[in-house]
Design a protein around this motif. Structure first.
Motif: not given
Lengths: 439, 428
Positions: A34-35, A93-96, A362-366
């Protein structure tokens, strides 16, 4: 009941001011990137609603090094899909990506942030597409209701327009304004990189330094959004859609900023009133009366403030009844607060949902983005249960009495004005607008 | 939670699934995933709109609503109250083929959840007041998702074009007149046949001891009597001999188009190939239709969907156009890109991209207890074996350009398309 174990967080601040937060966590072999850019739509200049969003869309369409289709191919070759979402406070901005692709993918995200192409033809195309997209949204009753809630709930505050913008503003937004917004607002000193997954932390930090180290911005651009002021009047807004068989309903009341010390009380009060399937609103509106398929009530909180929002829908002839029942439930809650049984049940419910909401990288990053954006404490995750336990009935009642026990109240209905107005006019002065007024 | 050394070709270990079938026919599948303190408990009933008949369309979905309103041990309003009080939440969905109830909760609530679920499977209360209440709720759901929704109306119309005879031609939510017509006696008969143990499977994934969990499930469900199997509605479908089209008038500012084809059943190997075709056409910004129609052609959005079903699924492409946009031009672009896939093999890089996107999506799906339980249940219901959920990644790797081309030729023939156009002018 078991609690949530937080992965160790490693933080670093680059000389440019860019913050980096890395969490190593076992699980699927993908890293969440994530940015966070503190450049949300609240920074749209007057008359340019949608500029922050247009900047994000334009940046995603190519960098100086890699024009649109080459950037798309580079991102998606790894199985990642790069999106940049914009809300009132931020662009994220986000991706996996597979862990082995972290370096290349960070390089692409850094280029998008620091050196987007912002090609004139692409900006013009995206502007046309966004305006055309709003034409589709204009026939979605739920979208119209949400937009009317923002417009009339926040009034002239920068939160008073949707992040996707308004068609009339987008039409006159220039490429020069896109370039200027990017230069002023997308800056490393107002950005945070978050990485979560089964990654080697020192190697990941080295990759961030290498890929983002060259990102520089001119001084300035540190603008804070003024706090939301409390609405003090009562009004009814009807968005006229004569052909609808069902009315979309929103109720808006004064709310809280996300970092408020009363946030936990707001979460509990919102859950008792309008969360889950056992909430008071759900029981009164769906279970006991069959008026609607769904109803939600919650404190919708952002950085500078928020609203308490009730959302529902019902056949046009029941709109007045649904609003009456909802207002009665809110008034009763503001008077009495939750029962001891409700408090216990909702604490258990929310405590149980908490680990379910943090199961993936993903949930942790959010969640880590949320902590950074709103300036929440280091115990935001680990202290959640304790904060819930500390909420008592008096705290819920006091907050509710201030929010929906006072004079400030907005009722929004989308549907045939001719049939809705007689059902709602006793609740305050009625304003009827065409869908175009909120698009 | 699985570790970082995970073999990407086997996202979970099928050998770790404990599988038991009870004498009444109920199937139990338990997978221990001990790294995170939650459990997903999902009950799959093999019944959906394909098992209905004209006159009571929508009964599977309406009945799903009835299941939350009380049984013998837990009365009205208690199901969610008890579950939420133990740190869990519950919901359900109905599709053309399945009705699925899913509970996700903190691991120490397992006993209570098994009690709640077995109670309603054994002894659901069906009374007139509950039926009337849920009928009103479902009518609001239909108004929300179909009658006041451009896409909802288009999708409903497309299914009715693609299928002339198969039960897939009516909507899962049912026609409004049928929702109003369903009686309590219909519901009671439906419960007896469709909710028989032999028509169900329970999937349990998460922080559990598998042996103790199986013992618990056997205690809760083992005494339920076996019941006769559900009589299935015939699903024969005549051959489509030319393109079909419908135009929907709707109060909107801009047009849209939905093109669909009758595809294979899930068990066909072409189902996997069509997943890859879908990725080439419209997943990601580098996909063919996004590049052509959005980046180059002025469309607002374009998406493809390929949903696996027990009987033939529908491959759909949906595009939103700008005000004044021409649907015939958009349809031509869609057909040209589909024809290119049928005529020429995809390049290696394009196929690798499609596989990588599907791999990421699958890993994300299998990265939660809920997703894993869902994948096991879907694989068993649609493919006959829950182990198939672990094999999907390997199967995508085994498909080559010729497979995609063959699938596109076989199933996406322009002469057998059905097209629905949203015409905003019709409503003025």
């Amino acid at each position: 009941m078991s609690g949530v174990v937080q992965p160790p967080l490693v933080r670093e601040r680059l000389p440019s001011g860019l913050e980096v937060v890395v969490a190593r966590r076992a699980g699927i072999p993908l890293a969440a990137i994530r940015l966070l850019l503190r450049a949300g739509s609240a920074l749209d200049p007057p008359g340019r609603a949608g500029l922050a969003s247009l900047v994000a869309l334009s940046a995603r369409r190519g960098t100086r090094r890699l024009p649109g289709e080459r950037l798309d191919a580079a991102v998606e070759a790894t199985g990642g899909e790069l999106g940049i979402g914009v809300d009132e406070d931020a662009a994220v901005a986000g991706l996996s990506v597979p862990v082995g692709e972290l370096g290349r993918s960070l390089g692409l995200v850094a280029d998008v942030a620091a050196t987007p192409g912002l090609a004139p033809a692409e900006v013009a195309r995206l502007r046309r597409r966004e305006v055309a997209g709003l034409a589709h949204d204009a026939s979605e009753p739920g979208v119209l209701a949400d937009r009317a809630l923002l417009r009339f709930g926040y009034g002239d505050h920068p939160y008073g327009h949707p992040s996707e913008g308004l068609a009339r503003d987008l039409r006159r937004t220039t490429r020069a304004e896109v370039v200027a917004f990017h230069a002023l607002r997308w800056r490393p000193s107002r950005a945070t990189v978050v990485l979560v997954g089964p990654i080697d932390v020192p190697a990941a930090l080295a990759l961030v330094r290498r890929r983002f180290g060259g990102w520089r911005a001119a001084p300035g651009g540190d603008l804070e959004v003024a706090p939301v002021s409390r609405p003090r009047d009562r009004r009814v807004v009807i968005v006229d859609r004569p052909e609808q068989g069902q009315a979309q309903i929103r109720l808006g009341f004064p709310g809280l900023p996300r970092a408020s010390a009363e946030h936990a009380a707001g979460v509990v009060a919102g859950a008792v009133l309008g969360g889950g399937f056992t909430s008071r609103l759900m029981e009164a509106i769906r279970v006991d009366r069959g008026l609607s398929y769904g109803v939600r009530g919650r404190f919708a909180s952002a950085r500078a403030g928020g609203l308490f929002v009730v959302s529902s829908f019902t056949k046009v002839e029941s709109a007045g009844e649904l609003v009456r029942v909802a207002l009665a439930e809110l008034a009763r809650f503001a008077d009495e607060g939750p029962t001891a049984e409700e408090l216990d049940r909702m604490r258990a419910y929310l405590g149980g949902l908490h680990p379910l909401s943090l199961e993936t990288h993903e949930a942790w990053a959010e969640k880590l983005v949320e902590v950074e954006l709103y300036g929440l404490g280091p115990d935001e995750v680990t202290g959640f249960r304790e904060r819930l336990a500390a909420v008592d009935a008096a705290a819920c009642r006091a907050l509710s009495a201030r929010s929906f026990g006072g004079e400030g109240r907005l009722v929004v209905a989308v549907g045939p004005a001719r049939r809705l107005a007689p059902q709602l006019e006793h609740l305050g002065p009625v304003t009827v607008v065409a869908p175009g007024a909120v698009m | 939670m699985r570790g970082p050394e995970l073999d990407p070709e086997a996202p979970f270990d099928p050998g770790a699934v404990h599988a038991v079938s009870l004498s009444n026919g109920l199937r139990l599948r338990v997978l221990a995933e001990r790294g995170w303190p939650t459990v997903s408990y999902q009950t799959f009933f093999q019944v959906g709109s394909r098992d209905e008949r004209p006159g009571i369309t929508g009964i599977s979905h309406l009945f799903e609503h009835m299941m939350f309103n009380g049984a013998a041990r837990y009365g009205p309003k208690e199901f969610d109250r008890v579950l939420e009080g133990r740190g869990g939440h519950s919901n359900a969905f109905t599709s053309t083929d399945l009705t699925v109830y899913h509970d996700d909760f903190a691991a120490d609530a397992l006993e209570v959840v098994a009690d709640l679920e077995s109670d309603r499977m054994e002894s659901l209360r069906i009374d007139d007041a509950v039926l009337e209440q849920e009928r009103a709720v479902v009518k609001e759901e239909r108004r929300l998702r179909t009658d006041d929704s451009a896409f909802g109306l288009m999708e409903e119309q497309l299914e009715a074009l693609v299928f002339l005879a198969h039960p897939y031609r009516w909507p899962v939510v049912g026609w409004m007149a049928d929702i109003e017509r369903i009686t309590r006696a219909d519901c009671e008969a439906f419960f007896r046949s469709a909710y028989a143990p032999s028509n169900a499977a329970v999937y349990l994934v998460g922080d559990v001891d598998p042996d103790r969990a199986l013992q618990l499930l056997e205690r809760r469900y083992g005494h339920l009597p076996a019941r006769p199997p559900l009589a299935r509605t015939p699903g024969d479908e005549p051959e489509q001999r030319g393109p079909r089209q419908a135009i929907i008038g709707f109060p909107a500012e801009a047009p849209a188009i939905l093109v669909g084809w009758r595809g294979p059943a899930a068990r066909s190997p072409d189902s996997l190939a069509l997943d890859l075709v879908q990725a080439c056409l419209a997943i990601g910004e580098a996909s063919r239709l996004r590049r052509r129609m959005i980046h180059g052609g002025g469309a607002v959005s374009v998406n493809a969907s390929w949903g696996w079903r027990i009987d033939p699924g529908v491959f759909m492409v949906f595009a939103e156009l700008p005000p004044g946009g021409r649907a015939d031009r958009a349809e031509r672009m869609i057909l040209e890109e589909v024809a290119r896939l049928a005529d020429r093999p995809v390049a290696g890089a394009e196929l690798r991209r499609a596989r990588a996107l599907l791999r990421s999506a699958l890993l994300h799906e299998l990265g939660t207890h809920h997703g894993l339980a869902q994948a096991l249940g879907q694989a068993e219901a649609l493919l006959g074996d829950w182990r198939e959920a672990a094999r999907a990644l390997g199967r995508y790797e085994a498909l080559g350009p010729a497979d995609l081309r063959r699938a596109a030729r076989a199933w996406l023939d322009p002469a057998r398309r059905s097209t629905v156009i949203l015409d905003p002018r019709e409503a003025r």
